[in-house]
Design an enzyme around this catalytic site. Structure first.
Site, PDB file in Angstrom:
ATOM      1  N   ARG A 177     -15.001   3.083 -31.773  1.00 21.86           N
ATOM      2  CA  ARG A 177     -15.082   3.503 -33.193  1.00 21.86           C
ATOM      3  C   ARG A 177     -14.865   2.342 -34.184  1.00 21.86           C
ATOM      4  O   ARG A 177     -14.285   2.501 -35.256  1.00 21.86           O
ATOM      5  CB  ARG A 177     -14.060   4.596 -33.500  1.00 21.86           C
ATOM      6  CG  ARG A 177     -14.242   5.870 -32.723  1.00 21.86           C
ATOM      7  CD  ARG A 177     -15.555   6.569 -33.067  1.00 21.86           C
ATOM      8  NE  ARG A 177     -15.533   7.938 -32.613  1.00 21.86           N
ATOM      9  CZ  ARG A 177     -15.876   8.337 -31.390  1.00 21.86           C
ATOM     10  NH1 ARG A 177     -16.305   7.456 -30.505  1.00 21.86           N
ATOM     11  NH2 ARG A 177     -15.829   9.613 -31.064  1.00 21.86           N
ATOM     12  N   CYS A 226     -13.849  14.128 -36.273  1.00 21.07           N
ATOM     13  CA  CYS A 226     -12.465  13.913 -35.843  1.00 21.07           C
ATOM     14  C   CYS A 226     -11.743  13.043 -36.863  1.00 21.07           C
ATOM     15  O   CYS A 226     -12.253  12.004 -37.287  1.00 21.07           O
ATOM     16  CB  CYS A 226     -12.442  13.250 -34.465  1.00 21.07           C
ATOM     17  SG  CYS A 226     -12.818  14.435 -33.166  1.00 21.07           S
ATOM     18  N   GLU A 296      -9.284   8.085 -37.858  1.00 18.67           N
ATOM     19  CA  GLU A 296     -10.587   7.702 -37.312  1.00 18.67           C
ATOM     20  C   GLU A 296     -11.591   7.690 -38.442  1.00 18.67           C
ATOM     21  O   GLU A 296     -12.527   6.908 -38.456  1.00 18.67           O
ATOM     22  CB  GLU A 296     -10.999   8.696 -36.217  1.00 18.67           C
ATOM     23  CG  GLU A 296     -12.189   8.263 -35.367  1.00 18.67           C
ATOM     24  CD  GLU A 296     -13.528   8.685 -35.930  1.00 18.67           C
ATOM     25  OE1 GLU A 296     -14.556   8.145 -35.487  1.00 18.67           O
ATOM     26  OE2 GLU A 296     -13.580   9.552 -36.824  1.00 18.67           O
TER      27      GLU A 296
HETATM   28  N1  EPU Z   1      -8.183  19.808 -26.562  1.00 20.85           N
HETATM   29  C1  EPU Z   1      -7.173  20.721 -26.726  1.00 20.85           C
HETATM   30  N2  EPU Z   1      -6.995  21.255 -27.970  1.00 20.85           N
HETATM   31  C2  EPU Z   1      -7.771  20.925 -29.035  1.00 20.85           C
HETATM   32  C3  EPU Z   1      -8.791  19.971 -28.854  1.00 20.85           C
HETATM   33  C4  EPU Z   1      -8.974  19.436 -27.598  1.00 20.85           C
HETATM   34  O1  EPU Z   1      -6.459  21.035 -25.801  1.00 20.85           O
HETATM   35  O2  EPU Z   1      -7.534  21.441 -30.134  1.00 20.85           O
HETATM   36  C5  EPU Z   1      -8.404  19.263 -25.209  1.00 20.85           C
HETATM   37  C6  EPU Z   1      -9.749  19.732 -24.647  1.00 20.85           C
HETATM   38  O3  EPU Z   1      -9.624  20.978 -24.008  1.00 20.85           O
HETATM   39  C7  EPU Z   1     -10.091  18.618 -23.701  1.00 20.85           C
HETATM   40  C8  EPU Z   1      -9.469  17.377 -24.348  1.00 20.85           C
HETATM   41  O4  EPU Z   1      -8.502  17.858 -25.282  1.00 20.85           O
HETATM   42  O5  EPU Z   1      -9.464  18.818 -22.462  1.00 20.85           O
HETATM   43  C9  EPU Z   1     -10.513  16.523 -25.058  1.00 20.85           C
HETATM   44  O6  EPU Z   1     -11.170  17.303 -26.065  1.00 20.85           O
HETATM   45  P1  EPU Z   1     -12.689  17.065 -26.498  1.00 20.85           P
HETATM   46  O7  EPU Z   1     -13.559  17.111 -25.284  1.00 20.85           O
HETATM   47  O8  EPU Z   1     -12.990  17.958 -27.627  1.00 20.85           O
HETATM   48  O9  EPU Z   1     -12.719  15.570 -26.913  1.00 20.85           O
HETATM   49  P2  EPU Z   1     -11.843  14.783 -27.972  1.00 20.85           P
HETATM   50  O10 EPU Z   1     -11.167  13.667 -27.240  1.00 20.85           O
HETATM   51  O11 EPU Z   1     -10.982  15.682 -28.785  1.00 20.85           O
HETATM   52  C10 EPU Z   1     -13.729  13.077 -28.506  1.00 20.85           C
HETATM   53  C11 EPU Z   1     -14.216  12.431 -29.757  1.00 20.85           C
HETATM   54  C12 EPU Z   1     -15.206  13.340 -30.469  1.00 20.85           C
HETATM   55  C13 EPU Z   1     -16.345  13.673 -29.543  1.00 20.85           C
HETATM   56  C14 EPU Z   1     -15.760  14.346 -28.295  1.00 20.85           C
HETATM   57  C15 EPU Z   1     -16.813  14.641 -27.238  1.00 20.85           C
HETATM   58  C16 EPU Z   1     -12.555  10.981 -30.818  1.00 20.85           C
HETATM   59  C17 EPU Z   1     -11.466  10.895 -31.815  1.00 20.85           C
HETATM   60  N3  EPU Z   1     -13.106  12.189 -30.651  1.00 20.85           N
HETATM   61  O12 EPU Z   1     -12.962  14.210 -28.926  1.00 20.85           O
HETATM   62  O13 EPU Z   1     -15.728  12.586 -31.564  1.00 20.85           O
HETATM   63  O14 EPU Z   1     -17.261  14.550 -30.154  1.00 20.85           O
HETATM   64  O15 EPU Z   1     -14.807  13.458 -27.680  1.00 20.85           O
HETATM   65  O16 EPU Z   1     -17.145  13.472 -26.592  1.00 20.85           O
HETATM   66  O17 EPU Z   1     -12.912   9.981 -30.192  1.00 20.85           O
HETATM   67  C18 EPU Z   1     -15.768  12.122 -33.916  1.00 20.85           C
HETATM   68  O18 EPU Z   1     -15.923  10.946 -33.620  1.00 20.85           O
HETATM   69  O19 EPU Z   1     -15.713  12.485 -35.112  1.00 20.85           O
HETATM   70  C19 EPU Z   1     -15.628  13.107 -32.863  1.00 20.85           C
HETATM   71  C20 EPU Z   1     -15.453  14.391 -33.120  1.00 20.85           C
END
Ligand code: EPU
Length: 308
Positions: A177, A226, A296
């Site tokens: 990022r 995010c 972010e």
């Molecule tokens: N999770 C929870 N509770 C929540 C959200 C997530 O328990 O409220 C758990 C999910 O169940 C999963 C883990 O956390 O086991 C990861 O969640 P998710 O797959 O949604 O991925 P993330 O790490 O929260 C990242 C990126 C997103 C991107 C997704 C999919 C960052 C900050 N976020 O989110 O990017 O869409 O992976 O690859 O890097 C963005 O850049 O704006 C963004 C949304």
């Protein structure tokens, strides 16, 4: 560094005023989150030469300025008095074998969709990431373990002095990022290097990502994606969720009940409410998990200094 704060800018030099511009545009219309004050000076170059004229004029005058893309990863906390640059370059795509060239003004989701239509594989991950190609370059946009630099053959930008550069990415120029296309540099376009693929498989992959996003992210409400970076090896969304913060609300700003790392605007949220909610989330995650969350999203504070 001494900073002179001026409430209303004096007229800018002719070389800057020659660049197409508008005055007093609300950030509610320029960002997906829909908060912030007024963009006093919005410069919208339609050619690379006009963008270069903007950067050179600002550099010559020592003016502070900002770059705006699609406004989908930005929280604006007040009025912005300094010149804001938003490129309006032709949204052209040029293909040469497995390589595809796009200008910074092209929509990022539209670019991903175009690669799928052309049977080019590698950008499926980006099918749900909004904003412009310029914004994706600036943030090294990513999802599902992939990011822009993975498919980036070359990128084109203006230096802080207005010099045009086109080059292949090198180690250290793109990270999670973050990219070198920031800090006074303006992304103008890129060339992707993709792989010839089976259109049906590409479409199926895009549909799978879209479905995953649809069930885990609040796509129906105004948001800025995010809000916090994932700390190494952890998910900010999960940390916020585990701290019991989903549904926490300040006015019309709320921690999404669907995904903890999305703050949504229920309609009339103000910049101050968002600032307060972000601070609350950071403080509580620190108290519960001992982790410092870093934004972010890009944050533009009110009362930007005009002169560096
Ligand atoms: N999770 C929870 N509770 C929540 C959200 C997530 O328990 O409220 C758990 C999910 O169940 C999963 C883990 O956390 O086991 C990861 O969640 P998710 O797959 O949604 O991925 P993330 O790490 O929260 C990242 C990126 C997103 C991107 C997704 C999919 C960052 C900050 N976020 O989110 O990017 O869409 O992976 O690859 O890097 C963005 O850049 O704006 C963004 C949304």
């Amino acid at each position: 560094m001494s900073v002179i704060m001026i409430a209303m800018p004096l007229p800018f030099p002719d070389s800057l005023m020659a660049v197409p511009h508008r005055r007093d545009v609300s950030f509610a219309r320029l960002t997906t989150l829909g908060v912030g004050g007024c963009c006093r000076w919005l410069f919208e170059p339609e050619t690379e030469a006009q963008a270069q004229a903007f950067v050179r004029a600002c550099a010559r005058e020592g003016l502070d300025w900002r770059v705006l893309g699609g406004g989908s990863n930005l929280v604006v906390l007040g009025d912005v008095e300094v010149p804001v640059l938003r490129l309006r370059l032709p949204r052209e795509l040029r293909r040469s074998g497995p390589e595809l060239q796009a200008t910074a003004s092209h929509g990022h989701i539209q670019l991903s969709a175009a690669t799928a239509e052309l049977g080019l594989s590698g950008m499926e991950y980006a099918s749900g990431i909004p904003g412009t190609v310029g914004g994706a370059l600036h943030m090294n946009a990513g999802a599902y373990g992939r990011e822009l630099v993975d498919v980036l053959a070359r990128y084109r930008f203006l230096t802080a002095g207005g010099e045009l550069v086109e080059k292949a990415p090198e180690p250290g120029e793109f990270r999670y990022r973050w990219s070198v296309v920031g800090d006074g540099r303006v992304g103008l376009g890129l060339t992707l290097r993709l792989a010839e693929g089976d259109p049906d498989r590409i479409r199926a992959q895009v549909a799978e990502y879209r479905a995953r996003r649809g069930t885990s992210q609040p796509l129906g409400r105004r948001n800025a994606g995010c809000i916090f970076k994932n700390p190494p090896g952890q998910s900010a969304g999960r940390l916020i969720d585990q701290a019991g913060l989903k549904g926490l609300r300040v006015g019309d700003a709320e921690v999404s009940p669907e995904h903890g790392n999305f703050l949504v605007n229920h309609g009339q949220a103000t910049a101050a409410q968002f600032a307060e909610l972000m601070a609350l989330v950071r403080d509580r995650v620190k108290a519960v998990h001992g982790v410092d969350l870093e934004p972010e999203v890009e944050i533009w504070a009110a009362q930007d200094p005009i002169i560096r």
